[in-house]
Design a protein around this motif. Structure first.
Motif, PDB file in Angstrom:
ATOM      1  N   LEU A  66      -4.260  13.403  -1.684  1.00  0.00           N
ATOM      2  CA  LEU A  66      -3.572  13.562  -3.039  1.00  0.00           C
ATOM      3  C   LEU A  66      -3.587  14.899  -3.475  1.00  0.00           C
ATOM      4  CD1 LEU A  66      -4.710  10.440  -4.946  1.00  0.00           C
ATOM      5  CD2 LEU A  66      -2.689  10.946  -3.688  1.00  0.00           C
ATOM      6  N   ASN A  67      -4.490  15.827  -2.637  1.00  0.00           N
ATOM      7  CA  ASN A  67      -4.304  17.228  -2.933  1.00  0.00           C
ATOM      8  C   ASN A  67      -3.659  18.133  -2.079  1.00  0.00           C
ATOM      9  OD1 ASN A  67      -5.900  16.905  -5.439  1.00  0.00           O
ATOM     10  ND2 ASN A  67      -7.692  17.538  -4.362  1.00  0.00           N
ATOM     11  N   LYS A  68      -2.955  17.367  -1.231  1.00  0.00           N
ATOM     12  CA  LYS A  68      -1.874  18.215  -0.404  1.00  0.00           C
ATOM     13  C   LYS A  68      -0.959  18.860  -1.068  1.00  0.00           C
ATOM     14  CE  LYS A  68      -2.399  15.162   3.972  1.00  0.00           C
ATOM     15  NZ  LYS A  68      -1.634  14.616   5.186  1.00  0.00           N
ATOM     16  N   GLU A  69      -0.513  20.118  -0.429  1.00  0.00           N
ATOM     17  CA  GLU A  69       0.488  21.100  -0.966  1.00  0.00           C
ATOM     18  C   GLU A  69       1.815  20.229  -1.381  1.00  0.00           C
ATOM     19  OE1 GLU A  69       0.214  23.858  -1.814  1.00  0.00           O
ATOM     20  OE2 GLU A  69      -1.807  23.903  -0.924  1.00  0.00           O
ATOM     21  N   ASP A  70       2.268  18.989  -0.979  1.00  0.00           N
ATOM     22  CA  ASP A  70       3.225  18.440  -1.572  1.00  0.00           C
ATOM     23  C   ASP A  70       3.190  17.239  -2.477  1.00  0.00           C
ATOM     24  OD1 ASP A  70       1.992  16.748   0.260  1.00  0.00           O
ATOM     25  OD2 ASP A  70       3.678  16.174   1.259  1.00  0.00           O
ATOM     26  N   SER A  71       1.831  17.280  -3.032  1.00  0.00           N
ATOM     27  CA  SER A  71       1.408  16.018  -3.711  1.00  0.00           C
ATOM     28  C   SER A  71       1.560  16.701  -5.389  1.00  0.00           C
ATOM     29  CB  SER A  71      -0.154  15.764  -3.631  1.00  0.00           C
ATOM     30  OG  SER A  71      -0.430  14.867  -4.766  1.00  0.00           O
ATOM     31  N   ALA A  72       2.453  15.826  -6.039  1.00  0.00           N
ATOM     32  CA  ALA A  72       2.856  16.033  -7.548  1.00  0.00           C
ATOM     33  C   ALA A  72       1.775  16.110  -8.292  1.00  0.00           C
ATOM     34  CB  ALA A  72       3.892  14.967  -7.759  1.00  0.00           C
ATOM     35  N   SER A 111       0.936  -1.223   0.055  1.00  0.00           N
ATOM     36  CA  SER A 111      -0.001  -0.082  -0.138  1.00  0.00           C
ATOM     37  C   SER A 111       0.777   1.062   0.065  1.00  0.00           C
ATOM     38  CB  SER A 111      -0.931   0.165   1.295  1.00  0.00           C
ATOM     39  OG  SER A 111      -1.939  -1.092   1.263  1.00  0.00           O
ATOM     40  N   ASN A 112       1.956   1.263   0.829  1.00  0.00           N
ATOM     41  CA  ASN A 112       2.791   2.467   0.803  1.00  0.00           C
ATOM     42  C   ASN A 112       3.458   2.776  -0.464  1.00  0.00           C
ATOM     43  OD1 ASN A 112       2.055   2.902   3.525  1.00  0.00           O
ATOM     44  ND2 ASN A 112       3.935   1.824   4.346  1.00  0.00           N
ATOM     45  N   GLU A 113       3.772   1.910  -1.184  1.00  0.00           N
ATOM     46  CA  GLU A 113       4.561   1.873  -2.591  1.00  0.00           C
ATOM     47  C   GLU A 113       3.301   2.444  -3.422  1.00  0.00           C
ATOM     48  OE1 GLU A 113       7.013  -0.386  -0.117  1.00  0.00           O
ATOM     49  OE2 GLU A 113       5.106  -0.665  -0.672  1.00  0.00           O
ATOM     50  N   CYS A 114       2.321   2.043  -3.366  1.00  0.00           N
ATOM     51  CA  CYS A 114       1.017   2.607  -4.295  1.00  0.00           C
ATOM     52  C   CYS A 114       0.777   3.826  -3.909  1.00  0.00           C
ATOM     53  CB  CYS A 114      -0.116   1.867  -4.061  1.00  0.00           C
ATOM     54  SG  CYS A 114      -0.085   0.215  -4.740  1.00  0.00           S
ATOM     55  N   LEU A 115       0.651   4.513  -2.707  1.00  0.00           N
ATOM     56  CA  LEU A 115       0.415   5.708  -2.459  1.00  0.00           C
ATOM     57  C   LEU A 115       1.668   6.625  -2.708  1.00  0.00           C
ATOM     58  CD1 LEU A 115      -1.071   8.041  -0.569  1.00  0.00           C
ATOM     59  CD2 LEU A 115       0.137   7.299   1.156  1.00  0.00           C
ATOM     60  N   GLN A 116       2.840   6.209  -2.612  1.00  0.00           N
ATOM     61  CA  GLN A 116       3.918   6.917  -3.034  1.00  0.00           C
ATOM     62  C   GLN A 116       4.151   7.189  -4.651  1.00  0.00           C
ATOM     63  OE1 GLN A 116       7.671   5.216  -2.112  1.00  0.00           O
ATOM     64  NE2 GLN A 116       9.000   7.014  -2.681  1.00  0.00           N
ATOM     65  N   ALA A 117       3.654   6.245  -5.232  1.00  0.00           N
ATOM     66  CA  ALA A 117       3.668   6.244  -6.932  1.00  0.00           C
ATOM     67  C   ALA A 117       2.536   7.306  -7.309  1.00  0.00           C
ATOM     68  CB  ALA A 117       3.194   4.942  -7.295  1.00  0.00           C
ATOM     69  N   LEU A 118       1.434   7.412  -6.464  1.00  0.00           N
ATOM     70  CA  LEU A 118       0.349   8.551  -6.791  1.00  0.00           C
ATOM     71  C   LEU A 118       0.934   9.799  -6.439  1.00  0.00           C
ATOM     72  CD1 LEU A 118      -2.850   6.485  -5.241  1.00  0.00           C
ATOM     73  CD2 LEU A 118      -2.538   7.383  -7.505  1.00  0.00           C
ATOM     74  N   GLN A 119       1.263   9.959  -5.053  1.00  0.00           N
ATOM     75  CA  GLN A 119       1.837  11.348  -4.720  1.00  0.00           C
ATOM     76  C   GLN A 119       2.995  12.040  -5.428  1.00  0.00           C
ATOM     77  OE1 GLN A 119       2.467  10.256  -0.445  1.00  0.00           O
ATOM     78  NE2 GLN A 119       0.574  11.552   0.013  1.00  0.00           N
ATOM     79  N   SER A 120       3.629  10.929  -5.853  1.00  0.00           N
ATOM     80  CA  SER A 120       5.134  11.420  -6.579  1.00  0.00           C
ATOM     81  C   SER A 120       4.591  11.727  -8.185  1.00  0.00           C
ATOM     82  CB  SER A 120       6.116  10.493  -6.641  1.00  0.00           C
ATOM     83  OG  SER A 120       5.890   9.238  -7.231  1.00  0.00           O
ATOM     84  N   GLY A 121       3.692  11.048  -8.630  1.00  0.00           N
ATOM     85  CA  GLY A 121       3.081  11.305 -10.138  1.00  0.00           C
ATOM     86  C   GLY A 121       3.946  10.208 -10.918  1.00  0.00           C
TER      87      GLY A 121
END
Length: 438
Positions: free
Chosen positions: A278-284, A253-263
């Motif tokens: 996913l709409n946080k300021e640090d989300s790509a 799950s963490n890797e999936c979230l990282q793939a989403l947030q990093s774009g």
């Protein structure tokens, strides 16, 4: 007679009479104790409602915030020892059959009498054992495909891929080396691949698309044409089309979230809880994403899976009537409306919840909590509604053991260690051996 009945009902409302305490000799407790799956900071819905219920009833609900990694062991120890110190538990849908069979849970038929009829068809399947309810759905998530709206537009599509072939075409186009160093750094499709529920439920969703079953109430039908086609389709994304990363067999799950947030992925198969991050300021990908049902395999039909933390009642609790009242308060239609509004990404399995005006037009505070426009909120909730209407769930005793036997074999196929046929044949043998202990 009718006049006296009306007067009595009015008195019930005025006095706050606990309907589950009728005919009982329970004393009002000083507090109740609930075990939550994880931190309350990540569960604002149940946190808000346990405070409100506590204030209205004069009974604070103390919460044990238990990391999900150790949730099963903690709750198993309490239930199996007859420990009355904990009343309510946020459990896992996979545990209810075994715990009910062991006699550790209090039936919830009276709680569910006005809730279950409102569920989407089959949503109560895992809550029942021998015809009785032992759990009530609370915090639920459905399986969806996240996708990058900016990449989709660049590809020339206005709607997300709805078929498996459309997904492969988009994923092939999106898999690319962005900086010219010879290394792929944007993948078409990312999903969990380790031996856990996240990966398992992706494959189960595809099996259900094709009309197949996994456990089929302990009849074990995963090694079927539908099972082999579904698992092969996922394996091919990594090993044939090569639009999933080589290391996807190690992703959780963490890797999936990282793939989403990093774009770093055009599409991700995952649970709806990730959407609130996913709409946080640090989300790509802030403002550049949406979700839809998983694309449908050839000759299949739309489907979705669900994970949930149903509330269960400890058989040894000394406060059963009050505990039932809170469980009903939280899992009722009204409670689920609050859950959907104040904990974005959590899903109600009562379809009519999505007709409520507050769900369609949420308070600004709810939008601000996830940094989301009303337009994006409306689109995402409508896609959740699609998933709720096609959720398919299975139940089995010893489901946890059956899953673990199957997940290992599916990971072996994804990793290229075994063929799909060999992996599912071996899984079937092990799963039927587990069944012998019933």
């Amino acid at each position: 007679m009718k006049r006296f009945t009306v007067i009595f009902l009015v008195l019930l409302v005025i006095t706050g009479f606990n309907v589950y305490a009728a005919g009982q000799s329970e004393q009002k407790p000083e507090k109740m104790v609930l075990i939550n799956a994880g931190s309350l900071s990540g569960d604002p819905g149940i946190n808000m409602m346990r405070k409100t219920w506590g204030e209205e009833n004069g009974i604070p609900i103390e919460v044990i915030e238990q990391a999900e990694t150790y949730l099963f062991d903690k709750e198993l120890a309490i239930l199996s020892s007859g420990d009355p110190s904990v009343d309510i538990m946020a459990a896992n849908e996979r545990w209810i059959q075994d715990w009910a069979a062991a006699g550790w849970l209090e039936p919830l038929d009276d709680v569910m009498s006005d809730i279950a009829p409102k569920y989407t068809a089959g949503a109560d399947n895992q809550l029942k054992f021998n015809g009785h309810y032992y759990g009530a759905h609370g915090g639920n998530m459905v399986m969806v495909m996240y996708y990058r709206t900016d990449l989709l537009k660049e590809f020339g599509m206005s709607e997300p891929p709805r078929t498996w072939d459309e997904m492969i075409k988009f994923g092939t186009w999106a898999t690319r080396d962005l900086n010219g160093d010879g290394i792929i750094d944007q993948w078409g499709v990312v999903h969990a691949g380790v031996s856990e529920t996240h990966f398992g439920d992706v494959v189960y969703t595809l099996i259900h698309q094709l009309g197949g079953k996994v456990y089929n109430d302990n009849n074990i039908t995963v090694n079927s044409p539908e099972g082999r086609e579904a698992l092969q389709a996922i394996v091919d994304l990594r090993n044939k089309q090569k639009i999933s990363p080589p290391g996807v067999n190690t992703y959780g799950s963490n890797e999936c979230l990282q793939a989403l947030q990093s774009g770093s992925a055009a599409m991700v198969f995952s649970w709806t809880w990730m959407g609130k991050l996913l709409n946080k300021e640090d989300s790509a990908i802030k403002g550049k994403w949406s979700w839809a049902l998983l694309p449908v395999l050839p000759d299949g039909k739309p489907s979705s899976m669900m994970i949930t933390t149903p509330l269960v009642l400890n058989k040894a609790s000394l406060n059963k009537s009050y505990a039932k009242d809170f469980i009903h308060y939280y899992t009722s239609f009204e409670g689920q409306v609050k859950e959907v509004v104040w904990e974005f990404g959590n899903v109600s399995l009562i379809p009519n919840v999505y007709d409520e005006d507050i769900v369609k037009n949420p308070p600004q505070a709810a939008l601000d909590a996830v940094n989301m426009s009303k337009e994006q909120w409306t689109e995402l909730q409508s896609r959740i509604f699609e998933a709720v209407n096609v959720v398919q769930l299975e139940r089995a005793q010893k489901q946890g053991e059956l899953d673990r036997a199957l997940w290992i074999e599916m990971n072996a196929a994804l990793s290229g260690i075994k063929s799909v046929e060999k992996a599912l044949a071996d899984a079937e043998t092990q799963m039927k051996r587990i069944n012998q202990g019933l």
